[in-house]
Enzyme design. Structure first.
Site, PDB file in Angstrom:
ATOM      1  N   ASP A 152       0.820  -1.215   0.000  1.00 40.27           N
ATOM      2  CA  ASP A 152       0.000   0.000   0.000  1.00 40.27           C
ATOM      3  C   ASP A 152       0.850   1.260   0.000  1.00 40.27           C
ATOM      4  OD1 ASP A 152      -2.200  -1.754   0.309  1.00 40.27           O
ATOM      5  OD2 ASP A 152      -1.978  -1.703   2.485  1.00 40.27           O
ATOM      6  N   GLU A 210     -11.589   0.529  -3.508  1.00 40.95           N
ATOM      7  CA  GLU A 210     -10.882   0.995  -2.306  1.00 40.95           C
ATOM      8  C   GLU A 210      -9.610   1.725  -2.716  1.00 40.95           C
ATOM      9  OE1 GLU A 210     -10.139  -2.627  -0.181  1.00 40.95           O
ATOM     10  OE2 GLU A 210      -8.709  -3.376  -1.653  1.00 40.95           O
TER      11      GLU A 210
END
Length: 514
Positions: free
Chosen positions: A14, A182
């Site tokens: 991420d 997301e």
């Protein structure tokens, strides 16, 4: 000139990147490990140095759950998907602490810190991101906050000083139809707002999609060549690519960082975790980004124009000598601060670990200090002195994916006899595979890793090494063990029901690449 992917090997997922003049900064998720949110610096986006963590105090990073839901394994709790931004001379890092279902922001004048205490945000869901717009407004963008909201990306204006919303929360884009929209990032580029998101789940169907509008709330026009990044349904050596963040370099070129994995075998499996990759970005004549090689990333790609080569040849052998003072940045504990469970000053040149009553299987305060496995073929080794032992106490090395998935080699006392043991924990299955009696207080423990198995051995200093057991890599892979992290090599101590009488001392820790 070429560079090699990944730019950050091992469990660094991420990624989020920002530029300040000619300096680049990057953060990644840390889940249940402490300290939280590692931060890196680079001058060329290829050579990266960890300069610290954003979350270094337990007041910033409470990792023990406060709610009544079942306790989560280390790879499913804690810090999810941080975003790093710089505005008016200050750094901001916004993220989710899934242990407490809370979103918060911390800030700092310098990326090395100190970072502020958290400001809790009036915002649900996960993966929050920030845009500081030209008119002074600050937008927070994230996912749905519960089952009462449809899947999609939500947005509002926010006051970062108070954490309160200053506009209504609105659904702005539902994505292209992939699962789990997301990881959003909203950018203002010229007069347009670009909304970049992840879809398909952070697995083999992962992808990046993008849309744009002349208004921050849309309506958003989907890019005609979505997904702009995906390795799904390919046999490329990099898989599960997605969760992208864009940055414009100081030479006006555009780049992106994303997560991906390097699986192997059939069916695919991986144990190093999701890693950070770099890829170039070009723009079409009609203003859409083209990521990498037409939506693909390669292990070797053309570097930025300002990349002058690797700073130094990576060492094939790294030794941590545990000098008094402070552990190097790569070391982590699980869920709790290292303070109280270890010391570098009790015996100069040694790491002292104070075993708690909890074992590696427990989701509680355990005495563990570890570092990521970053290479498939490697060897770790340590010298252990655990002389003040009582019945049932143990200390040693672990290959740790989570509390339900780990292999351990340790020294213990059973029925008054000092023993070396090898144990495997795979889900609900648990077994000590081998026990050998030993007499020495000092013992060398080693783990050899390749792409199929871990091999465990021990030796009395000055004597021949003895192999005591093996464990399949497959059972510590994400596909089997679950979660969102990668394997750690760790030193640990446990009283298995009571606090250890004395510390376990570790003289050094070697990490060698084959």
């Amino acid at each position: 000139m070429k560079y090699t992917n990944p730019i950050l090997k091992g469990f660094y997922p991420d990624p989020s990147i920002c530029r300040v003049n000619e300096d680049y900064y990057l953060v990644t998720s840390s889940f249940g490990y402490y300290p939280g949110v590692p931060i890196f610096h680079s001058k060329d986006m290829v050579n990266w140095t960890m300069i610290g963590y954003c979350l270094t105090r337990e007041s910033q990073l409470p990792l023990f759950q406060s709610h009544a839901s079942p306790k989560r394994l280390v790879g499913k709790t804690g810090i999810y998907a941080p975003t790093l931004r710089h505005h008016n001379g200050r750094f901001y890092m916004v993220t989710t602490n899934q242990a407490h279902y809370r979103n918060f922001v911390v800030s700092a004048d310098q990326p090395e810190g100190p970072w502020s205490d958290p400001v809790d945000l009036e915002w649900g869901g996960i993966d929050p991101s920030l845009l500081f717009d030209d008119d002074g407004k600050v937008y927070i963008t994230g996912t749905r906050s519960g089952h009462d909201e449809p899947d999609g990306i939500y947005q509002a204006e926010i006051d970062l000083k108070t954490g309160e919303l200053v506009s209504e929360r609105r659904l702005i884009w539902e994505g292209t139809g992939g699962s789990y929209p997301e990881g959003p990032h909203l950018y203002r580029i010229g007069n347009l707002y670009y909304l970049l998101i992840a879809e398909g789940g952070t697995e083999y169907g992962h992808m990046a999609t993008i849309a744009r509008s002349d208004n921050p709330y849309g309506p958003f026009e989907s890019c005609p060549h979505n997904p702009i990044l995906s390795h799904r349904n390919t046999n490329l050596p990099i898989q599960a690519t997605g969760h992208v963040d864009l940055v414009q370099a100081h030479d006006d070129s555009w780049w992106a960082v994303c997560l991906g994995i390097r699986p192997y075998g059939y069916p695919f499996h991986h144990n190093l975790g999701r890693e950070t990759f770099l890829l170039p970005v070009k723009w079409t004549n009609d203003g859409w980004p083209v990521l990498g090689d037409h939506g693909r990333i390669h292990l070797e790609m053309e570097a930025p124009s300002f990349f002058d080569g690797y700073a130094e040849i990576p060492s094939l052998h790294d030794r941590e000598d545990f000098s008094p003072g402070k552990l190097r940045c790569e070391w982590n504990s699980i869920r709790n601060s290292i303070e109280g469970i270890c010391s570098l000053n009790d015996r100069p040149g040694w790491l002292a670990l104070y075993g708690t009553e909890f074992s590696l299987d427990d989701i509680d305060v355990k005495a563990f200090v570890g570092r990521r496995q970053q290479d498939y073929c490697c060897r770790v080794k340590t010298l252990l002195d655990f002389s003040l032992m009582e019945e049932g106490e143990e200390a040693g090395l672990t290959t740790f994916m989570n509390e339900n998935s780990h292999y351990d080699i340790a020294v213990t006392v059973t029925n008054g006899k000092r023993q070396i043991i090898f144990r495997r924990r795979i889900g609900s299955l648990w077994k000590i595979e081998h026990r050998n009696e030993i007499v020495s207080d000092h013992i060398i423990l080693a783990i050899n890793a390749d792409m199929t198995e871990y091999r465990y051995s021990y030796a009395i200093p000055g004597e021949e090494e003895i192999e005591i057991g093996t464990g399949e890599v497959f059972y510590l892979s994400t596909e089997v063990a679950g979660g969102y992290t990668g394997v750690y090599f760790g030193m640990y101590a446990s009283g298995n029901g009571h606090v250890c009488k004395g510390p376990a001392y570790f003289d050094y820790f070697d990490y060698q690449i084959f």
